[in-house]
Scaffold this motif. Structure first.
Motif, PDB file in Angstrom:
ATOM      1  N   GLY A  91      -0.403  19.774  -3.167  1.00  0.00           N
ATOM      2  CA  GLY A  91       0.935  19.563  -3.711  1.00  0.00           C
ATOM      3  C   GLY A  91       1.027  18.156  -4.263  1.00  0.00           C
ATOM      4  N   LEU A  92       2.246  17.701  -4.475  1.00  0.00           N
ATOM      5  CA  LEU A  92       2.441  16.351  -5.006  1.00  0.00           C
ATOM      6  C   LEU A  92       2.698  15.373  -3.865  1.00  0.00           C
ATOM      7  N   GLN A 132      -6.265   6.768  -6.381  1.00  0.00           N
ATOM      8  CA  GLN A 132      -6.323   8.239  -6.435  1.00  0.00           C
ATOM      9  C   GLN A 132      -5.046   8.857  -6.987  1.00  0.00           C
ATOM     10  N   TYR A 133      -4.080   8.032  -7.339  1.00  0.00           N
ATOM     11  CA  TYR A 133      -2.749   8.509  -7.719  1.00  0.00           C
ATOM     12  C   TYR A 133      -2.590   8.612  -9.223  1.00  0.00           C
ATOM     13  N   THR A 134      -2.041   9.737  -9.663  1.00  0.00           N
ATOM     14  CA  THR A 134      -1.673   9.909 -11.072  1.00  0.00           C
ATOM     15  C   THR A 134      -0.177  10.161 -11.123  1.00  0.00           C
ATOM     16  N   TRP A 147       7.132  11.024  -7.945  1.00  0.00           N
ATOM     17  CA  TRP A 147       6.048  11.926  -7.579  1.00  0.00           C
ATOM     18  C   TRP A 147       4.794  11.736  -8.413  1.00  0.00           C
ATOM     19  N   GLY A 148       3.666  12.085  -7.791  1.00  0.00           N
ATOM     20  CA  GLY A 148       2.408  12.035  -8.511  1.00  0.00           C
ATOM     21  C   GLY A 148       1.389  12.951  -7.867  1.00  0.00           C
ATOM     22  N   LYS A 149       0.226  13.014  -8.495  1.00  0.00           N
ATOM     23  CA  LYS A 149      -0.863  13.829  -7.958  1.00  0.00           C
ATOM     24  C   LYS A 149      -1.863  12.919  -7.272  1.00  0.00           C
ATOM     25  N   CYS A 150      -2.463  13.455  -6.228  1.00  0.00           N
ATOM     26  CA  CYS A 150      -3.498  12.720  -5.508  1.00  0.00           C
ATOM     27  C   CYS A 150      -4.816  13.466  -5.710  1.00  0.00           C
ATOM     28  N   GLN A 186       0.847  -1.198   0.000  1.00  0.00           N
ATOM     29  CA  GLN A 186       0.000   0.000   0.000  1.00  0.00           C
ATOM     30  C   GLN A 186       0.879   1.244   0.000  1.00  0.00           C
ATOM     31  N   PHE A 187       1.057   1.760  -1.173  1.00  0.00           N
ATOM     32  CA  PHE A 187       1.783   3.017  -1.356  1.00  0.00           C
ATOM     33  C   PHE A 187       0.958   3.864  -2.324  1.00  0.00           C
ATOM     34  N   CYS A 188       1.187   5.152  -2.281  1.00  0.00           N
ATOM     35  CA  CYS A 188       0.458   6.042  -3.188  1.00  0.00           C
ATOM     36  C   CYS A 188       0.525   5.542  -4.632  1.00  0.00           C
TER      37      CYS A 188
END
Ligand code: SF4
Length: 124
Positions: free
Chosen positions: A109-110, A92-94, A100-103, A85-87
């Motif tokens: 922020g990232l 919800q992660y792009t 780095w990614g967007k949530c 379980q990581f971003c």
């Protein structure tokens, strides 16, 4: 005890100094390669990481490094079944880059690909 000639002494010293410099140079070279491989990808220009003081991030127990999760509040995060379980695996992660990614939920922020929060759900 056998006597060591000056020539033997100088030869052995030369071998020792040469060997040490090669070992140090070798380690230095391999260390720099390892360091380059481990360098995190930098944030895209003009972006910033989600501060862990962000109210939404705090409410969800978010940390940029999942290892810093409060396991007292989220003991299920320690279960072997949640080890991935990581971003980066969250619905919800792009992804922007490897680091780095967007949530979709925490948008100040990232987020790090290695982050986690309690809203995590498996990306399908
Ligand atoms: S919702 Fe998903 S992508 Fe967003 S911070 Fe939580 S775990 Fe990371």
């Amino acid at each position: 005890m056998p006597k060591t000639s000056r020539k033997d002494f100088l030869t052995k010293t030369l071998y020792l100094v040469t060997s040490l410099s090669l070992v140090e140079g070798g380690f230095g070279f391999s260390s720099s390669l390892v360091a380059k491989e481990k360098l995190p990808e930098t944030l895209p220009e003009g972006s910033k990481p989600v501060p862990e003081s962000d109210p939404t991030a705090k409410a969800l127990g978010f940390h940029q490094d999942a290892k810093h999760t409060d396991f007292t509040l989220y003991p299920e995060r320690k279960d072997p079944g949640s080890k991935n379980q990581f971003c980066k695996h969250c619905a919800q992660y792009t992804k922007i880059n490897e680091k780095w990614g967007k949530c979709n939920i925490i948008s100040s922020g990232l987020v790090s690909s290695q982050g986690w929060c309690s809203a995590w759900s498996l990306k399908s």
